[in-house]
Design an enzyme around this catalytic site. Structure first.
Site, PDB file in Angstrom:
ATOM      1  N   ARG A  46       0.839  -1.204   0.000  1.00  0.00           N
ATOM      2  CA  ARG A  46       0.000   0.000   0.000  1.00  0.00           C
ATOM      3  C   ARG A  46       0.870   1.249   0.000  1.00  0.00           C
ATOM      4  NH1 ARG A  46      -1.055   2.118   4.536  1.00  0.00           N
ATOM      5  NH2 ARG A  46      -1.394   0.162   5.658  1.00  0.00           N
ATOM      6  N   ASP A 170      -7.783  19.802 -14.116  1.00  0.00           N
ATOM      7  CA  ASP A 170      -8.086  18.451 -14.597  1.00  0.00           C
ATOM      8  C   ASP A 170      -7.720  18.423 -16.074  1.00  0.00           C
ATOM      9  OD1 ASP A 170      -9.234  16.138 -15.631  1.00  0.00           O
ATOM     10  OD2 ASP A 170     -10.940  16.200 -14.259  1.00  0.00           O
ATOM     11  N   LYS A 195      -8.593   7.201 -18.932  1.00  0.00           N
ATOM     12  CA  LYS A 195      -8.955   7.726 -20.249  1.00  0.00           C
ATOM     13  C   LYS A 195      -7.774   7.665 -21.213  1.00  0.00           C
ATOM     14  CE  LYS A 195     -12.930   8.661 -18.209  1.00  0.00           C
ATOM     15  NZ  LYS A 195     -12.686   8.573 -16.757  1.00  0.00           N
TER      16      LYS A 195
END
Length: 379
Positions: A46, A170, A195
């Site tokens: 992690r 963004d 994306k």
């Protein structure tokens, strides 16, 4: 180093054990330590993973930043950024933005005391008017989702820097290949790696890039403490996708330009949203700010009929109706009922997002087949 070379080589090194040119998938949850607290830089997956490290370094290089930090999704990255602030802090966001961003702001973090204000930021003067003493961050998309508006990053940055306010951009629609917000004055860049960066519709991931040491330290703490980390398999897939990012983006842009021009002259299409069209309000700004106009196109039909728009979306054969964007295959999306359904109808319409808007993620297929598909579906 030029972008195409960075995409393939930055942050990536042959495996020291075998010489493998591709970064190995370190599919492990923990690492053996020589003695308590004595280790070779890795303790628990992690916290650190070599596959993730390579991806984070690569993404930082692509955005001309010092630090890359990856999360399990784009919204995981958004969540981490919002956790930098405290109750009473105000965040101004562009009014035309992804519905998931609106949802996490209004329906999650607003309950914890953060204040949100949504403003049309394609005119930087609107930001000056909206600022208050409590404003701590400005969040923009450019091009915006789904109306493809262009926001002047440098002009917004000039305002935020003068006030000591964090500017987040963004950059999902543009990708690092077409636009680098840090170079224009932004403090933080966020991506849905799902994306264009991943590019193959086979992984979900988010990323943040910044140059600020303190911001990076805080975000890395949140990444570890809250645990929204991507697995090594997904990191490997993202690294693989990045190797062709520059080639794919060139084709996305070429195809989208042709598709937008075709739609603009179609008698059954009333409006086309694409910054590559000379009559787009943000065309000249996009030419200065970006290195291409992207692969996203939105349009409306004559008559503004939802049944007609639905019929078109159901009639595609090459374009697939689905969520998401940025993959090699072309997708069609109905923002009002899919990606932006969480935004109340009145707010969507006030911002110019009609229920009849159709959004296209133009893929890298042969553009003649895409145009033929559009012609057949629209009629």
């Amino acid at each position: 180093m030029k972008f195409g070379t960075k995409a393939i080589h930055a942050g990536v090194h042959p495996d020291p054990t075998t010489g493998a040119i591709m970064t190995p998938i370190y599919q492990t949850s923990t690492y053996v330590q020589e003695s308590p607290g004595k280790h070779k830089g890795y303790e628990y997956a992690r916290t650190q993973n070599p596959t993730r490290d390579a991806l984070q370094d690569n993404l930082a290089a692509l955005e001309n930043g010092k630090y890359g930090i990856c999360y399990a999704s784009g919204l995981g990255a958004t969540d981490a950024i919002l956790k930098l602030f405290k109750p009473g802090d105000e965040i101004i966001a562009s009014s035309d933005l992804y519905g998931g961003t609106y949802r996490i702001m209004v329906r999650v973090f607003q309950d914890f005391g953060l204040k949100f204000k949504f403003v049309s930021l394609d005119n930087p003067a609107n930001l000056e008017t909206a600022l208050t003493e409590q404003t701590r961050m400005v969040w923009i998309e450019t091009p915006t989702n789904p109306l493809l508006r262009i926001v002047d990053i440098a002009a917004i940055a000039q305002i935020t820097q003068a006030k000591g306010i964090t500017l987040v951009v963004d950059n999902t629609f543009a990708s690092p290949y077409l636009q680098n917000p840090l170079d224009l004055g932004a403090d933080i860049v966020v991506h849905s790696v799902t994306k264009y960066i991943g590019g193959h519709s086979d992984t979900v991931m988010g990323a943040i890039v910044t140059n600020d040491d303190d911001t990076a330290s805080r975000l890395k703490f949140i990444q570890n403490a809250c645990g929204a980390v991507p697995g090594p398999q997904d990191c490997f897939l993202a690294l693989r996708g990045i190797k062709t990012l520059h080639v794919r983006m060139e084709r996305h842009c070429q195809n989208a330009q042709r598709v937008a021009a075709y739609l603009q002259q179609h008698p059954k299409v009333s409006k086309v949203y694409y910054p590559g069209l000379p009559d787009h309000p943000g065309h000249e700004l996009a030419k200065r700010q970006m290195r291409g106009f992207g692969g996203m196109v939105s349009f409306e039909l004559v008559g503004d009929s939802l049944p007609e728009a639905t019929k078109v979306m159901e009639s595609f054969e090459v374009f697939s109706l689905g969520e998401s964007l940025g993959g090699v295959e072309s997708l069609c999306t109905h923002p009002a009922s899919m990606t932006h359904a969480s935004i109340p109808k009145a707010e969507r319409e006030a911002n110019g997002l009609k229920d009849t808007l159709i959004r296209l993620s133009v893929g890298i297929e042969d553009v003649d087949d895409l145009i033929e598909d559009l012609g057949r579906a629209i009629g």
